[in-house]
Scaffold this motif. Sequence first.
Motif: not given
Length: 251
Positions: A243-251, A20-29
């Motif tokens: 980063n925390l939201v992405a790591a915690a809430l992604d399936f 997530a910190a590298c931007g690989q998990s955060v994909a806002p739309s």
Amino acid sequence: MRRSRNSLKAALFGLGLALAACGQSVAPSDSAADKEQLGLFSTLPIYWGSGGDVATLLDTAQEKDWVRESLERRFELAPLDALEPENLANVDRLLLAQPRPLAPSENVALDDWLRGGGRLLIFADPLLTRHSEFSIGDRRRSQDVVLISPILKRWGLELQFDETQPVGERWTDAYDGEFPVNLPGKFVQVDASAPSQCTVSDGGLLAQCEVGEGRVTLLADAAILDWEGEGDLPSRRRAALDNLVAAALDF
């Protein structure tokens, strides 16, 4: 076996934070149709603001809280006023930010929802440091001391607080993430026989539990949700939350 499984989970969660910190998990739309729904249950003025009357709360012209803006980049927010089964039925992801004390029925409903496969992120601050416009005792004031011991006990955790620690915001590491904290708490595993598999970071700031088919991530502080501040603090705080939201809430 429990130790090795917990070590693996800690490594995987740390990897999630790193990605997530590298931007690989955060994909806002920008498209509402592409956004997943996120239930929000909080005493903090994240969604409605901190106005003292209904007209102020419903004023769409007032500036949004930065936390709401960050969350709405990825999710369609669904503010909840209760955690009964009918409130949780239509959400797969849920964020609790300094929640009010839960009723017994809400503890049961939340645990059942999580065991059914939900993803849950909790900010549980034992001594809230975010400024409030309302005096102690005012029902509009955010929950100063989080009181969620019953649900934590279900998961084999306890939230502890060191009254001798110094006041003031600082940044601290937990797994592969960094977080701003101010008078944080500490999660401790107190029941190894609890029907959940939990792993706690060094220092106890961050915990993650596999509960049935679901997963809950807990941060023992809510300073990350405070006002952004000056200098490079806003972007750093936003990145930590994203980063925390992405790591915690992604399936």
